[in-house]
Design a protein around this motif. Structure first.
Motif, PDB file in Angstrom:
ATOM      1  N   ASP A 381       0.867  -1.182   0.000  1.00  0.00           N
ATOM      2  CA  ASP A 381       0.000   0.000   0.000  1.00  0.00           C
ATOM      3  C   ASP A 381       0.904   1.233   0.000  1.00  0.00           C
ATOM      4  N   ARG A 387      -5.655   0.367   0.447  1.00  0.00           N
ATOM      5  CA  ARG A 387      -5.753  -0.616  -0.639  1.00  0.00           C
ATOM      6  C   ARG A 387      -4.334  -0.935  -1.145  1.00  0.00           C
ATOM      7  N   ASP A 389      -1.411  -1.837  -3.643  1.00  0.00           N
ATOM      8  CA  ASP A 389      -1.078  -1.499  -5.020  1.00  0.00           C
ATOM      9  C   ASP A 389      -0.116  -2.543  -5.578  1.00  0.00           C
ATOM     10  N   SER A 406      -4.148   0.947  -6.692  1.00  0.00           N
ATOM     11  CA  SER A 406      -5.482   0.355  -6.711  1.00  0.00           C
ATOM     12  C   SER A 406      -6.566   1.428  -6.596  1.00  0.00           C
ATOM     13  N   THR A 407      -7.622   1.247  -7.396  1.00  0.00           N
ATOM     14  CA  THR A 407      -8.802   2.113  -7.289  1.00  0.00           C
ATOM     15  C   THR A 407      -9.900   1.432  -6.477  1.00  0.00           C
ATOM     16  N   PHE A 411      -6.280  -1.759 -11.021  1.00  0.00           N
ATOM     17  CA  PHE A 411      -5.028  -1.043 -10.803  1.00  0.00           C
ATOM     18  C   PHE A 411      -4.923   0.021 -11.878  1.00  0.00           C
ATOM     19  N   ALA A 641      -6.529  -5.868  -2.174  1.00  0.00           N
ATOM     20  CA  ALA A 641      -6.637  -4.998  -3.346  1.00  0.00           C
ATOM     21  C   ALA A 641      -7.824  -4.037  -3.265  1.00  0.00           C
ATOM     22  N   ASN A 642      -8.896  -4.431  -2.573  1.00  0.00           N
ATOM     23  CA  ASN A 642     -10.079  -3.546  -2.536  1.00  0.00           C
ATOM     24  C   ASN A 642     -10.277  -2.872  -1.183  1.00  0.00           C
ATOM     25  N   TRP A 676      -7.424  -6.855 -13.724  1.00  0.00           N
ATOM     26  CA  TRP A 676      -7.325  -5.516 -13.130  1.00  0.00           C
ATOM     27  C   TRP A 676      -6.290  -4.648 -13.851  1.00  0.00           C
TER      28      TRP A 676
END
Length: 688
Positions: A381, A387, A389, A406-407, A411, A641-642, A676
């Protein structure tokens, strides 16, 4: 005055009685009495007859042969038996042993007890030539110049390389077959060798380019000019795996010998994966006959009939070298470009033989592309938004670092360069929040002879310049790792020596550097196992974990919990997980604050299994959490990731697609793979 053979024998009974008494009083000489007629008895008797320290005799033999006589078959240098008595145009220890002992040459070659006796006689003869007195012969440390001469090396630096290894064995101890040598602290009396650097010692800043290895972690020792050809007539298309049929130092010496007529580009040591480069990659080594013009040869210390030589340290070090070669010359990381000596046209050799684990080796060549010697989990992160990355280190000639943030559902489509010079080829690259600001930073372990540790701190949008945070940590082939082991919110560095000592050292973060390296455990994660870090009991301190990775009957998971200042006693937390070449990872996949274990088969089944932590163990029944994720050659990873507090599965496909797929955790399983990112982490780049 040199003793004659009758004089030696006259002393034998007294010396034998003294040695037996010593063995009875001092268990360090032998763990148990040698059985009559055993190899142990041969060493005791030969040591007594020729007044050579028994432990030294064993260490020389172990360094040469792992105490395997190979049924009288010769080594590459035409050496025989456990003592490697040699007969070639420049070395004649076999004939000298025959003269000193009266044993026929044929018996010295094929009968182990005679061979041991011959080796002891040669060592004593060399001791007399060195002027060792009776008192000096009783000191193991005084035999260093004798051991160096026993090597019959072409020069003093290579002789020192040989002797250093023998004394390393004495310091670490030996346990093999019916023979044991207890570890003993020794400071060898180097004599004239004190003025000599070991062959391939790190070149100084003013060294000529020809003295610097092309592969960073390697030593450089040039082969004799007549044993290779300058230049090439074809481009490099193949990496050739060889087995030396001899010892590491002996092979280095043989390639320097004008009578050898052979060479290889690289030689890899069994015990710790040390590498020596002997021929430039642009020159043609004489190692594979008709394949010489288009191939790079890697020799591995050992003998094809004894799998004990093929250690995990050797496999992983060699795989990293092969990965570097494939990346440099654009070769596929598979059996199309990576071949055994026995597979090349016009060759009659059998190496690397049936004991070489090709599946494991190729998996390491590919898995290693993801980021270093070992990798079971490393937070990423970098922006501090909760999140995880992804990051790619290009290494090679550019040494750029790219991040895709990450959104929460992907990614970020355009990879952004966060640093333009960090992470050189051969370094282990990891991430962690070393200054405790909530953003993960990047860390590089240089390994090799420098063993520096560099950090580039995250600003949330880029990494600052690399700064040295430690100047001696994780040397050679040790395994570096990153985690918060004392629970202060700052990630620390850990190294597993991953050798027969199996020590674990820690250097705690101060927020601006790492403190002194201190031993936190003295026996954890031996060669062949896969070490990792993770907070498995949920107390805020990362613990050490090792996956033994044996067959289905021996794939245990062992944990040693952190106390904040040390790691406690090892405890088995699972007895069947991450079998063979599967790729284990550590992370909190159900969001309960305790790290769990996950294993990826990374084969045609592409299964993912998990075992959840209870705080005192991993759930007894391994459960399949996904049945198609991570094919062969891809690199799997864990990360949240989320940002929901549960680690998900992530895979970098590498190859032609360079995609990133994610399988989100539900707390009881992983969802199907979703793309992603469609172009991130190229072949040869390190990805986290």
């Amino acid at each position: 005055m040199r003793l004659t053979r009758p004089s030696w024998r006259a002393c034998a009974l007294l010396l034998t009685a003294a040695l037996v008494a010593q063995a009875t009083a001092t268990p360090a000489v032998a763990a148990r009495p040698a059985a009559p007629g055993s190899l142990g008895t041969a060493f005791v008797r030969a040591a007594a007859e020729f007044d050579v320290p028994r432990d030294l005799l064993v260490a020389v033999a172990y360094g040469e042969s792992r105490l395997d006589g190979h049924d009288g078959l010769p080594s590459q240098a035409n050496g025989y038996g456990v003592m490697h008595l040699v007969s070639n145009p420049t070395q004649h220890s076999l004939e000298r042993a025959a003269t000193l002992t009266g044993e026929p040459v044929a018996r010295l070659r094929s009968v182990t007890s005679a061979n041991v006796r011959g080796g002891a006689a040669v060592l004593r003869d060399l001791a007399d030539r060195e002027g060792l007195t009776s008192g000096a012969r009783d000191r193991l440390s005084a035999w260093y110049p004798v051991v160096a001469r026993y090597s019959a090396a072409v020069d003093d630096p290579t002789a020192r390389l040989y002797a250093d290894h023998v004394y390393d064995l004495l310091r670490t101890g030996i346990a093999a077959r019916s023979v044991r040598v207890a570890p003993q602290p020794l400071r060898p009396e180097l004599g004239r060798y004190a003025r000599v650097a070991p062959a391939g010692a790190a070149a100084g800043p003013n060294a000529a380019a020809a003295a610097v290895p092309e592969y960073g972690p390697a030593r450089w020792v040039s082969a004799y000019g007549g044993n290779y050809q300058v230049g090439r007539s074809s481009r490099i298309t193949t990496v050739v795996v060889h087995v030396t049929q001899g010892s590491y130092a002996g092979t280095v010496s043989w390639f320097q010998n004008p009578s050898a007529g052979v060479s290889a580009h690289y030689v890899v040591k069994s015990s710790n994966g040390e590498i020596t480069q002997m021929v430039r990659e642009g020159d043609t080594a004489y190692h594979a006959r008709s394949a010489n013009p288009y191939s790079v040869g890697i020799e591995h210390e050992g003998f094809v009939d004894n799998p004990a030589w093929f250690t995990d340290a050797m496999y992983r070090s060699s795989a990293a070298l092969t990965r570097y070669l494939c990346d440099k010359y654009g070769l596929p990381k598979n059996r199309t470009a990576i071949k055994g000596h026995n597979e090349l046209p016009g060759n009659d050799h059998t190496d690397p033989g049936p004991n070489w684990n090709w599946n494991y080796y190729i998996s390491l060549v590919n898995a290693g592309s993801s980021g270093g010697r070992y990798l079971a989990g490393s937070p990423t992160d970098f922006t501090g938004d909760g999140r995880d990355d992804v990051v790619a280190f290009t290494q090679g000639s550019l040494n750029d670092v790219y991040v895709a943030a990450s959104t929460g559902s992907a990614f970020a489509g355009t990879s952004v360069k966060w640093n333009d010079f960090f992470g050189l080829t051969g370094e282990t690259l990891l991430s962690g929040d070393v200054n405790g600001d909530g953003r993960d930073d990047v860390i590089a372990f240089t390994h090799g002879t420098l063993a520096d540790v560099y950090v580039a701190l995250s600003t949330g949008a880029s990494f600052g310049g690399g700064q040295k945070w430690h100047d001696w940590f994780a040397p050679g082939a040790e395994v570096g790792a990153v985690g918060d082991v004392n629970g202060d919110g700052r990630d620390d560095i850990v190294t597993f020596t991953h050798d027969t000592n199996a020590d674990v050292y820690v250097a705690l973060s101060t927020g601006a550097g790492f403190g002194p390296g201190l031993k936190w455990h003295d026996y954890f994660s031996i060669p062949g196992e896969f070490p990792a870090l993770g907070d498995v009991d949920g107390d805020g301190r990362d613990d050490i974990i090792t996956f033994t990775q044996g067959p289905a009957t021996a794939a245990d998971v062992i944990v040693a919990l952190s106390t904040g200042s040390a790691f406690g006693a090892p405890q088995k937390w699972h007895d069947l997980f991450a079998v063979g070449a599967e790729q284990p990872r550590v992370g909190d996949i159900n969001g309960d604050g305790k790290d769990d274990i996950v294993t990826f088969t990374c084969n045609t089944d592409a299964d993912v299994y998990a075992a959840v932590s209870t705080g005192t163990g991993f759930t007894g029944t391994t459960v399949k959490w996904n049945d198609f994720f991570c094919l062969a050659g891809e690199f799997p990873y864990l990360g949240d990731a989320n940002g929901d507090g549960r680690d998900d599965i992530i895979v970098f496909t590498k190859g032609a697609t360079n995609d990133i797929h994610v399988g989100l955790s539900t707390g009881t399983g992983f969802l199907g793979a979703t793309k992603w990112h469609d172009f991130f982490g190229l072949d040869g780049e390190t990805t986290l």
